[in-house]
Design an enzyme around this catalytic site. Structure first.
Site, PDB file in Angstrom:
ATOM      1  N   CYS A  82       0.818  -1.209   0.000  1.00  0.00           N
ATOM      2  CA  CYS A  82       0.000   0.000   0.000  1.00  0.00           C
ATOM      3  C   CYS A  82       0.858   1.267   0.000  1.00  0.00           C
ATOM      4  O   CYS A  82       1.467   1.580  -1.016  1.00  0.00           O
ATOM      5  CB  CYS A  82      -1.011  -0.049   1.138  1.00  0.00           C
ATOM      6  SG  CYS A  82      -2.398   1.052   0.866  1.00  0.00           S
ATOM      7  N   HIS A 176      -2.968  -5.378   1.742  1.00  0.00           N
ATOM      8  CA  HIS A 176      -2.244  -5.603   3.001  1.00  0.00           C
ATOM      9  C   HIS A 176      -2.340  -7.064   3.461  1.00  0.00           C
ATOM     10  O   HIS A 176      -3.147  -7.366   4.359  1.00  0.00           O
ATOM     11  CB  HIS A 176      -2.884  -4.778   4.116  1.00  0.00           C
ATOM     12  CG  HIS A 176      -2.772  -3.299   3.981  1.00  0.00           C
ATOM     13  ND1 HIS A 176      -1.731  -2.580   4.515  1.00  0.00           N
ATOM     14  CD2 HIS A 176      -3.585  -2.398   3.394  1.00  0.00           C
ATOM     15  CE1 HIS A 176      -1.909  -1.296   4.274  1.00  0.00           C
ATOM     16  NE2 HIS A 176      -3.022  -1.154   3.596  1.00  0.00           N
ATOM     17  N   GLU A 178      -0.525  -8.486   5.464  1.00  0.00           N
ATOM     18  CA  GLU A 178      -0.147  -8.541   6.889  1.00  0.00           C
ATOM     19  C   GLU A 178      -1.358  -8.381   7.806  1.00  0.00           C
ATOM     20  O   GLU A 178      -1.270  -8.673   9.000  1.00  0.00           O
ATOM     21  CB  GLU A 178       0.922  -7.479   7.203  1.00  0.00           C
ATOM     22  CG  GLU A 178       0.441  -6.023   7.261  1.00  0.00           C
ATOM     23  CD  GLU A 178       0.250  -5.381   5.896  1.00  0.00           C
ATOM     24  OE1 GLU A 178       0.311  -6.084   4.869  1.00  0.00           O
ATOM     25  OE2 GLU A 178       0.017  -4.151   5.860  1.00  0.00           O
TER      26      GLU A 178
END
Ligand SMILES: NC(=O)CC[C@H](N)C(=O)O
Length: 202
Positions: A82, A176, A178
């Protein structure tokens, strides 16, 4: 380098903790990186999501922008999510004043591109090189890639827009991984770091 690569997370602003956890799950030793001395000690680096103008300004302030550019030029594996994708773009459309990038991927990125249509959303994304079905893409005021140079491999698209790319040792996603429990993209990156270490020690 042993089989366990040391991967830094640029820890100036953004979702650093989540990346540290994802990298640990992907069998890497993960560390926050703020200063040039810390950058010098890692085998690869993640540039997290957050706010790209802030990350850019803090990188200059901490004296780490030029060392980052030098290591990326030198072939250190790097992965941006991002805002991190924005930081790895050679060019961004409508940068805020004072906003610089590390660069490394020959692409033009549009900031907040999905934002105008849809602030935040999730979508299943097929990523080339990631086995086992689509990943859950979490998009938060996400950029998209407007155009890429010949050396850039497009790894994923969503709604006709490029959302994951790789150029050599540099990887970037608009979304994302994560923030999900699925760390296959981090594994892909950890494998890139391992392969780079193996190639260097030949
Ligand atoms: N989730 C994110 O990282 C958002 C990126 C942010 N829109 C930026 O321009 O930096």
């Amino acid at each position: 380098m042993s089989d366990t690569p040391v991967i830094g997370v640029l820890a100036l602003q953004g979702d650093v903790r989540e990346h540290l956890v994802a990298l640990a799950v992907a069998d890497a030793v993960a560390r926050p990186v703020r200063r040039p001395e810390e950058l010098a000690e890692v085998d690869g680096l993640v540039v997290p999501g957050g706010e790209s103008t802030t990350i850019s300004k803090l990188a200059v302030l901490f004296g780490v922008m030029e060392p980052l550019r030098a290591r990326v030029r030198d072939g250190m594996p790097v992965y941006g999510t991002c805002a991190g994708m924005i930081m790895l773009a050679d060019k961004i459309l409508d940068p805020r004043s004072g906003q610089e990038t590390i660069g490394g991927i020959d692409m033009i990125v549009r900031r907040n591109a999905f934002g105008r249509q849809n602030e935040s959303f999730e979508a299943a994304v097929d990523v080339r090189g990631v086995e086992g079905g689509p990943v859950e893409g979490v998009f938060i005021r996400a950029p998209w890639v407007e155009s890429v140079g010949a050396a850039v491999e497009v790894l994923a698209e969503h709604d006709g827009h490029v959302v994951a790319v790789r150029q050599g040792n540099a990887l970037a996603t608009s979304f994302h991984p994560e923030l999900t429990g699925d760390h296959r993209v981090h594994r892909l990156f950890a494998d890139m770091v391992r392969a780079n270490g193996a190639a260097r020690s030949l």
